[in-house]
Design a protein around this motif. Structure first.
Motif, PDB file in Angstrom:
ATOM      1  N   HIS A  97       0.962  -1.142  -0.351  1.00 60.01           N
ATOM      2  CA  HIS A  97       0.275   0.199  -0.145  1.00 60.01           C
ATOM      3  C   HIS A  97       1.050   1.246   0.317  1.00 60.01           C
ATOM      4  CE1 HIS A  97      -4.173  -1.704   1.051  1.00 60.01           C
ATOM      5  NE2 HIS A  97      -3.192  -2.693   1.395  1.00 60.01           N
TER       6      HIS A  97
ATOM      7  N   ASN B 116      -3.133  10.965   9.296  1.00 59.86           N
ATOM      8  CA  ASN B 116      -4.372  10.736   8.197  1.00 59.86           C
ATOM      9  C   ASN B 116      -3.624   9.338   7.090  1.00 59.86           C
ATOM     10  OD1 ASN B 116      -7.057  11.408   6.780  1.00 59.86           O
ATOM     11  ND2 ASN B 116      -5.081  12.115   4.929  1.00 59.86           N
ATOM     12  N   GLY B 117      -2.354   9.413   6.824  1.00 57.69           N
ATOM     13  CA  GLY B 117      -2.162   8.183   6.248  1.00 57.69           C
ATOM     14  C   GLY B 117      -2.304   7.528   6.421  1.00 57.69           C
TER      15      GLY B 117
ATOM     16  N   GLU C 247      -4.131   6.408   9.016  1.00 52.88           N
ATOM     17  CA  GLU C 247      -5.368   6.606   9.124  1.00 52.88           C
ATOM     18  C   GLU C 247      -6.292   5.563   8.079  1.00 52.88           C
ATOM     19  OE1 GLU C 247      -7.581   9.934  10.374  1.00 52.88           O
ATOM     20  OE2 GLU C 247      -7.377   9.682  12.404  1.00 52.88           O
ATOM     21  N   LYS C 248      -5.671   6.183   6.774  1.00 55.21           N
ATOM     22  CA  LYS C 248      -6.009   5.647   6.244  1.00 55.21           C
ATOM     23  C   LYS C 248      -5.901   3.943   5.665  1.00 55.21           C
ATOM     24  CE  LYS C 248      -7.054   9.501   3.602  1.00 55.21           C
ATOM     25  NZ  LYS C 248      -6.369  10.423   2.034  1.00 55.21           N
ATOM     26  N   LEU C 249      -4.272   4.023   6.041  1.00 53.14           N
ATOM     27  CA  LEU C 249      -3.967   2.479   5.570  1.00 53.14           C
ATOM     28  C   LEU C 249      -4.765   1.050   6.836  1.00 53.14           C
ATOM     29  CD1 LEU C 249      -1.447   0.636   4.871  1.00 53.14           C
ATOM     30  CD2 LEU C 249      -0.427   1.660   6.894  1.00 53.14           C
TER      31      LEU C 249
ATOM     32  N   GLU D 195      -7.236   1.210   8.034  1.00 54.42           N
ATOM     33  CA  GLU D 195      -9.031   1.386   7.175  1.00 54.42           C
ATOM     34  C   GLU D 195      -8.620   0.644   6.090  1.00 54.42           C
ATOM     35  OE1 GLU D 195     -12.588   3.327   5.525  1.00 54.42           O
ATOM     36  OE2 GLU D 195     -11.152   5.242   6.233  1.00 54.42           O
ATOM     37  N   ALA D 196      -7.354   0.630   5.161  1.00 53.10           N
ATOM     38  CA  ALA D 196      -7.337  -0.179   3.838  1.00 53.10           C
ATOM     39  C   ALA D 196      -7.520  -1.558   4.188  1.00 53.10           C
ATOM     40  CB  ALA D 196      -5.845   0.524   3.095  1.00 53.10           C
TER      41      ALA D 196
END
Length: 319
Positions: free
Chosen positions: A208, A215-216, A218-220, A222-223
Motif C-alpha cells: 500500500h 491521516n495517512g 488512518e487510511k492505511l 482502514e484499507a
C-alpha cells in the motif's frame, strides 16, 4: 502485468539503471553492486556476484545482456530463491533524478541486519536460547511477540520490500509493505510474481502507499482492516538520513510511528539504520524518545557492518 508480458527496458530506463545499479558502495551505504561480466553475446540475463560484497551470497544483481541491472535475485538460506524487479515504468523515472525515489530500488545493509536480527531472535525464542548478550537484550527481546501466523508486520519505506517478503516466507506472518505511491506498482508486480494471493480478500502479504502522517496512517489501517488492532511490529530500515531525505522526512516518520503506537499501544517499533556524517539520527532518536516510553539500542549478536545500528521502541510515552 505478468512476468511474461514484461515490456523491454527503454533507453531511459537503461540509463537510469546504469547510474544507480552498477556502482560500488558509496558514502550513502548502498549494497555494493557487482560489475557486469563482459558481453558474451548471450541472450540470457546475467546473475552476477559482488566480489567484495558481504551479502553477495544472498543477493545477486540480475543484469541484462548489456550488463545493466534489472533486478535482484534473493537466495536466502533455507528459503526458495526468488527475484524482484528493480525496473520502474518510464513515467516514474524522471523524478528519481531530482528526488529520493531511487533509494527504493536498492537493498540497504540496514535492511539485511534488521532481518537477520529478527530471524535470529525468533530462532532463539523458538529454542528458548539466550543470545549471549546480556540481561538488557533479553528484556528487550521479551517485548517482541513471537513472529508467526497471527503476527501483523508493517514495513515503512520498504523500497523493494525484501525484509518483509522474507519475514513472510520464513514465518508465515502477515506483512503490509508500504512506500511512496510511485513505488507501489513495482511492489505489487513483485508480490504478484512471487507470492500470488490465495485469498484475494485478505492476502497475507500486500503493498500500500502510505503518507507519513496521522491521516495517512488512518487510511492505511482502514484499507487493511486494522483500525481496531493496528500492527504488532512496525519496521523501518535506513529511513533517516538528512542529507538525502531532509529533516522533514524523519519528522514525518515520527508522526507516523506515534500514530501507529496510538493505534496499538503494544506495538513494537524497530528501526535499523546506517550511521553517516551529519545524518540527523541523533535528532530522530531524541524525537523517538519523545513518543515511546522505552527506546533501546540492540547489541546485535552477529558479525555485521559496525555502521548499522538497531533500535527497539515500545510503550506509549506518558505525557
Amino acid at each position: 502485468m505478468t512476468d511474461q508480458e514484461e515490456k523491454p527496458v527503454s533507453d531511459q530506463e537503461q540509463n537510469l539503471v546504469s547510474v544507480i545499479g552498477t556502482t560500488d558502495r558509496d558514502d550513502t551505504g548502498t549494497l555494493e553492486k557487482s560489475r557486469g561480466k563482459e558481453d558474451d553475446n548471450s541472450d540470457d540475463d546475467d546473475y552476477s556476484d559482488g566480489e567484495d560484497d558481504e551479502y553477495s551470497d544472498w543477493f545477486q544483481s540480475i543484469r541484462s545482456p548489456t550488463g545493466l541491472e534489472i533486478g535482484v535475485q534473493v537466495t536466502w538460506p533455507d528459503v526458495r530463491p526468488f527475484s524482484v524487479s528493480t525496473r520502474l515504468d518510464a513515467c516514474e523515472i524522471a523524478p528519481m533524478f531530482h528526488g529520493t525515489q531511487w533509494a527504493g530500488t536498492v537493498v540497504w545493509r540496514a535492511a539485511v541486519v534488521a532481518l537477520q536480527y529478527l530471524l535470529l531472535f525468533q530462532q532463539a525464542k523458538d529454542n528458548n536460547d539466550d543470545d549471549g548478550n546480556g540481561e538488557r537484550n533479553q528484556q528487550v527481546a521479551s517485548m517482541i511477540p513471537p513472529i508467526g501466523l497471527d503476527t501483523q508486520v508493517l514495513e515503512l519505506g520498504c523500497g523493494l520490500g525484501i525484509p518483509g517478503m522474507l519475514l513472510h516466507e520464513i514465518t508465515n506472518c502477515s506483512v503490509v509493505l508500504t512506500d511512496m505511491d510511485s513505488l507501489v506498482d513495482q511492489l505489487r508486480v513483485n508480490l504478484e510474481k512471487n507470492f500470488p494471493a490465495k485469498n484475494e480478500d485478505a492476502p497475507k502479504i500486500q503493498a500500500h502507499a502510505l503518507d507519513w502522517s496521522v491521516n495517512g496512517v488512518e487510511k492505511l489501517l482502514e484499507a487493511c482492516g486494522r483500525v481496531d488492532q493496528g500492527f504488532d511490529i512496525v519496521l523501518n530500515c535506513d529511513c533517516v538520513y538528512e542529507p538525502l531525505y531532509g529533516r522533514e522526512a524523519w519528522q514525518s516518520l515520527i508522526a507516523c510511528q506515534r500514530a501507529l503506537l496510538q493505534a496499538n499501544p503494544n506495538a513494537i517499533l524497530i528501526t535499523s539504520l546506517e550511521r553517516r556524517n551529519a545524518d540527523g539520527v541523533g535528532y530522530y532518536l531524541d524525537a523517538l524518545h519523545g513518543i515511546a516510553e522505552n527506546v533501546e539500542k540492540i547489541i546485535v549478536p552477529f558479525p555485521h557492518a559496525t555502521e548499522v545500528e538497531v533500535y527497539v521502541a515500545y510503550g506509549v510515552k506518558k505525557t
